[in-house]
Scaffold this motif. Structure first.
Motif, PDB file in Angstrom:
ATOM      1  N   VAL A 180      -7.855   9.218  12.727  1.00 36.73           N
ATOM      2  CA  VAL A 180      -8.560   8.048  12.198  1.00 36.73           C
ATOM      3  C   VAL A 180      -7.717   7.389  11.112  1.00 36.73           C
ATOM      4  O   VAL A 180      -7.548   6.161  11.091  1.00 36.73           O
ATOM      5  CB  VAL A 180      -9.964   8.429  11.675  1.00 36.73           C
ATOM      6  CG1 VAL A 180     -10.585   7.287  10.884  1.00 36.73           C
ATOM      7  CG2 VAL A 180     -10.872   8.837  12.823  1.00 36.73           C
ATOM      8  N   TRP A 181      -7.158   8.187  10.207  1.00 36.56           N
ATOM      9  CA  TRP A 181      -6.340   7.646   9.112  1.00 36.56           C
ATOM     10  C   TRP A 181      -5.138   6.876   9.668  1.00 36.56           C
ATOM     11  O   TRP A 181      -4.824   5.783   9.218  1.00 36.56           O
ATOM     12  CB  TRP A 181      -5.873   8.775   8.193  1.00 36.56           C
ATOM     13  CG  TRP A 181      -5.023   8.273   7.072  1.00 36.56           C
ATOM     14  CD1 TRP A 181      -5.455   7.785   5.882  1.00 36.56           C
ATOM     15  CD2 TRP A 181      -3.595   8.188   7.060  1.00 36.56           C
ATOM     16  NE1 TRP A 181      -4.373   7.399   5.115  1.00 36.56           N
ATOM     17  CE2 TRP A 181      -3.216   7.632   5.825  1.00 36.56           C
ATOM     18  CE3 TRP A 181      -2.602   8.521   7.974  1.00 36.56           C
ATOM     19  CZ2 TRP A 181      -1.892   7.410   5.480  1.00 36.56           C
ATOM     20  CZ3 TRP A 181      -1.285   8.290   7.632  1.00 36.56           C
ATOM     21  CH2 TRP A 181      -0.944   7.746   6.394  1.00 36.56           C
ATOM     22  N   SER A 182      -4.467   7.446  10.662  1.00 30.09           N
ATOM     23  CA  SER A 182      -3.310   6.783  11.282  1.00 30.09           C
ATOM     24  C   SER A 182      -3.703   5.464  11.924  1.00 30.09           C
ATOM     25  O   SER A 182      -3.006   4.462  11.786  1.00 30.09           O
ATOM     26  CB  SER A 182      -2.715   7.663  12.373  1.00 30.09           C
ATOM     27  OG  SER A 182      -1.714   8.469  11.881  1.00 30.09           O
ATOM     28  N   LEU A 183      -4.810   5.474  12.640  1.00 24.03           N
ATOM     29  CA  LEU A 183      -5.277   4.247  13.278  1.00 24.03           C
ATOM     30  C   LEU A 183      -5.641   3.182  12.244  1.00 24.03           C
ATOM     31  O   LEU A 183      -5.302   2.012  12.400  1.00 24.03           O
ATOM     32  CB  LEU A 183      -6.487   4.538  14.179  1.00 24.03           C
ATOM     33  CG  LEU A 183      -6.205   5.319  15.460  1.00 24.03           C
ATOM     34  CD1 LEU A 183      -7.502   5.789  16.097  1.00 24.03           C
ATOM     35  CD2 LEU A 183      -5.396   4.482  16.439  1.00 24.03           C
ATOM     36  N   ILE A 184      -6.310   3.583  11.179  1.00 28.68           N
ATOM     37  CA  ILE A 184      -6.685   2.627  10.130  1.00 28.68           C
ATOM     38  C   ILE A 184      -5.439   2.064   9.450  1.00 28.68           C
ATOM     39  O   ILE A 184      -5.349   0.852   9.210  1.00 28.68           O
ATOM     40  CB  ILE A 184      -7.647   3.277   9.108  1.00 28.68           C
ATOM     41  CG1 ILE A 184      -9.020   3.478   9.766  1.00 28.68           C
ATOM     42  CG2 ILE A 184      -7.775   2.423   7.844  1.00 28.68           C
ATOM     43  CD1 ILE A 184      -9.996   4.277   8.939  1.00 28.68           C
ATOM     44  N   ALA A 185      -4.470   2.916   9.147  1.00 29.77           N
ATOM     45  CA  ALA A 185      -3.223   2.435   8.536  1.00 29.77           C
ATOM     46  C   ALA A 185      -2.553   1.416   9.448  1.00 29.77           C
ATOM     47  O   ALA A 185      -2.058   0.385   8.986  1.00 29.77           O
ATOM     48  CB  ALA A 185      -2.289   3.613   8.247  1.00 29.77           C
ATOM     49  N   HIS A 186      -2.552   1.689  10.730  1.00 28.36           N
ATOM     50  CA  HIS A 186      -1.964   0.758  11.696  1.00 28.36           C
ATOM     51  C   HIS A 186      -2.748  -0.558  11.726  1.00 28.36           C
ATOM     52  O   HIS A 186      -2.154  -1.638  11.741  1.00 28.36           O
ATOM     53  CB  HIS A 186      -1.935   1.390  13.086  1.00 28.36           C
ATOM     54  CG  HIS A 186      -1.421   0.473  14.139  1.00 28.36           C
ATOM     55  ND1 HIS A 186      -0.095   0.118  14.218  1.00 28.36           N
ATOM     56  CD2 HIS A 186      -2.062  -0.185  15.124  1.00 28.36           C
ATOM     57  CE1 HIS A 186       0.058  -0.723  15.230  1.00 28.36           C
ATOM     58  NE2 HIS A 186      -1.122  -0.918  15.791  1.00 28.36           N
ATOM     59  N   MET A 187      -4.066  -0.481  11.702  1.00 22.90           N
ATOM     60  CA  MET A 187      -4.891  -1.694  11.742  1.00 22.90           C
ATOM     61  C   MET A 187      -4.711  -2.543  10.482  1.00 22.90           C
ATOM     62  O   MET A 187      -4.804  -3.766  10.536  1.00 22.90           O
ATOM     63  CB  MET A 187      -6.373  -1.361  11.915  1.00 22.90           C
ATOM     64  CG  MET A 187      -6.755  -0.883  13.288  1.00 22.90           C
ATOM     65  SD  MET A 187      -6.246  -1.996  14.607  1.00 22.90           S
ATOM     66  CE  MET A 187      -4.940  -1.037  15.329  1.00 22.90           C
ATOM     67  N   LYS A 188      -4.443  -1.914   9.353  1.00 22.28           N
ATOM     68  CA  LYS A 188      -4.199  -2.675   8.119  1.00 22.28           C
ATOM     69  C   LYS A 188      -2.930  -3.518   8.247  1.00 22.28           C
ATOM     70  O   LYS A 188      -2.821  -4.584   7.666  1.00 22.28           O
ATOM     71  CB  LYS A 188      -4.121  -1.755   6.913  1.00 22.28           C
ATOM     72  CG  LYS A 188      -5.490  -1.215   6.514  1.00 22.28           C
ATOM     73  CD  LYS A 188      -5.390  -0.410   5.240  1.00 22.28           C
ATOM     74  CE  LYS A 188      -6.702   0.213   4.894  1.00 22.28           C
ATOM     75  NZ  LYS A 188      -7.647  -0.670   4.283  1.00 22.28           N
ATOM     76  N   ARG A 189      -1.950  -3.025   9.030  1.00 34.43           N
ATOM     77  CA  ARG A 189      -0.706  -3.768   9.250  1.00 34.43           C
ATOM     78  C   ARG A 189      -0.836  -4.774  10.387  1.00 34.43           C
ATOM     79  O   ARG A 189      -0.372  -5.891  10.290  1.00 34.43           O
ATOM     80  CB  ARG A 189       0.439  -2.801   9.561  1.00 34.43           C
ATOM     81  CG  ARG A 189       0.866  -1.927   8.397  1.00 34.43           C
ATOM     82  CD  ARG A 189       2.125  -1.122   8.723  1.00 34.43           C
ATOM     83  NE  ARG A 189       2.067  -0.377   9.968  1.00 34.43           N
ATOM     84  CZ  ARG A 189       1.566   0.849  10.096  1.00 34.43           C
ATOM     85  NH1 ARG A 189       1.063   1.470   9.053  1.00 34.43           N
ATOM     86  NH2 ARG A 189       1.569   1.457  11.265  1.00 34.43           N
ATOM     87  N   GLN A 190      -1.449  -4.377  11.479  1.00 33.39           N
ATOM     88  CA  GLN A 190      -1.467  -5.191  12.696  1.00 33.39           C
ATOM     89  C   GLN A 190      -2.725  -6.035  12.880  1.00 33.39           C
ATOM     90  O   GLN A 190      -2.669  -7.077  13.509  1.00 33.39           O
ATOM     91  CB  GLN A 190      -1.296  -4.292  13.927  1.00 33.39           C
ATOM     92  CG  GLN A 190       0.017  -3.561  13.961  1.00 33.39           C
ATOM     93  CD  GLN A 190       1.187  -4.496  14.138  1.00 33.39           C
ATOM     94  OE1 GLN A 190       1.117  -5.456  14.881  1.00 33.39           O
ATOM     95  NE2 GLN A 190       2.270  -4.225  13.429  1.00 33.39           N
ATOM     96  N   ARG A 191      -3.852  -5.567  12.402  1.00 40.43           N
ATOM     97  CA  ARG A 191      -5.143  -6.274  12.529  1.00 40.43           C
ATOM     98  C   ARG A 191      -5.418  -6.724  13.961  1.00 40.43           C
ATOM     99  O   ARG A 191      -5.711  -7.884  14.222  1.00 40.43           O
ATOM    100  CB  ARG A 191      -5.204  -7.452  11.566  1.00 40.43           C
ATOM    101  CG  ARG A 191      -5.045  -7.027  10.126  1.00 40.43           C
ATOM    102  CD  ARG A 191      -5.435  -8.133   9.170  1.00 40.43           C
ATOM    103  NE  ARG A 191      -5.157  -7.744   7.801  1.00 40.43           N
ATOM    104  CZ  ARG A 191      -5.951  -7.015   7.031  1.00 40.43           C
ATOM    105  NH1 ARG A 191      -7.080  -6.567   7.501  1.00 40.43           N
ATOM    106  NH2 ARG A 191      -5.620  -6.727   5.801  1.00 40.43           N
ATOM    107  N   THR A 192      -5.328  -5.779  14.875  1.00 39.61           N
ATOM    108  CA  THR A 192      -5.553  -6.098  16.287  1.00 39.61           C
ATOM    109  C   THR A 192      -6.899  -5.604  16.797  1.00 39.61           C
ATOM    110  O   THR A 192      -7.229  -5.813  17.964  1.00 39.61           O
ATOM    111  CB  THR A 192      -4.446  -5.480  17.158  1.00 39.61           C
ATOM    112  OG1 THR A 192      -4.479  -4.060  17.001  1.00 39.61           O
ATOM    113  CG2 THR A 192      -3.077  -6.027  16.802  1.00 39.61           C
TER     114      THR A 192
END
Length: 162
Positions: free
Chosen positions: A41-53
């Protein structure tokens, strides 16, 4: 039982899933399972903060993946593309684009296969089954599965994921 009835159950401290109208109690997970799921979950959230997809959902989120009889499943982590994200107090209608399942010591191969197939049949584009014991992940897509050890490339489902 229906999904609406499941949503109305009083909070007894347990988690439940609904499979073809049958209520299934979920046992609390162990420490390793919880840590691995939290890292996903943490990895996915970190990615979403950068990509916002899209949006990330944790294991408390129920996805209604079939009706009459209703099936509501809750993966350990999930991703839904932006164009499908809705803000509802009820269960998410339909499957996530990506579902992540962490194998618990008490899970049987049959249970894992049943849940994986349910996600794929419902339209989940990729199901990642992570086994902390063997330190492997199995990536399932419609008609295929791939064994990976460290890097999971699912860029076509979660844009920019590396």
């Amino acid at each position: 039982m229906t999904a609406d009835e499941l949503l109305q159950l009083p909070d007894d401290g347990m988690r439940y899933e609904l499979v073809d109208g049958e209520l299934r109690k979920m046992s609390p997970s162990g420490a390793r399972h919880g840590r691995v799921a939290a890292e996903i979950v943490w990895s996915l959230i970190a990615h979403m903060k950068r990509q916002r997809t899209g949006a990330v959902y944790s294991s408390e989120t129920g996805f209604r993946i079939s009706r009459q009889p209703d099936t509501v499943r809750a993966p350990d982590a999930a991703y839904v593309r932006s164009e499908r994200v809705t803000d509802t107090i009820g269960f998410f209608e339909g499957p996530p684009d990506a579902a992540f399942e962490v194998v618990s010591p008490g899970d049987t191969d049959t249970e894992i296969e049943e849940k994986t197939l349910a996600w794929v049949r419902a339209g989940t584009k990729v199901v990642v089954v992570v086994d902390p014991r063997t330190k492997t992940a199995r990536v399932h897509r419609t008609g295929s599965a791939l064994m990976v050890n460290e890097v999971i490339e699912i860029d076509d489902v979660i844009p920019g994921w590396r």
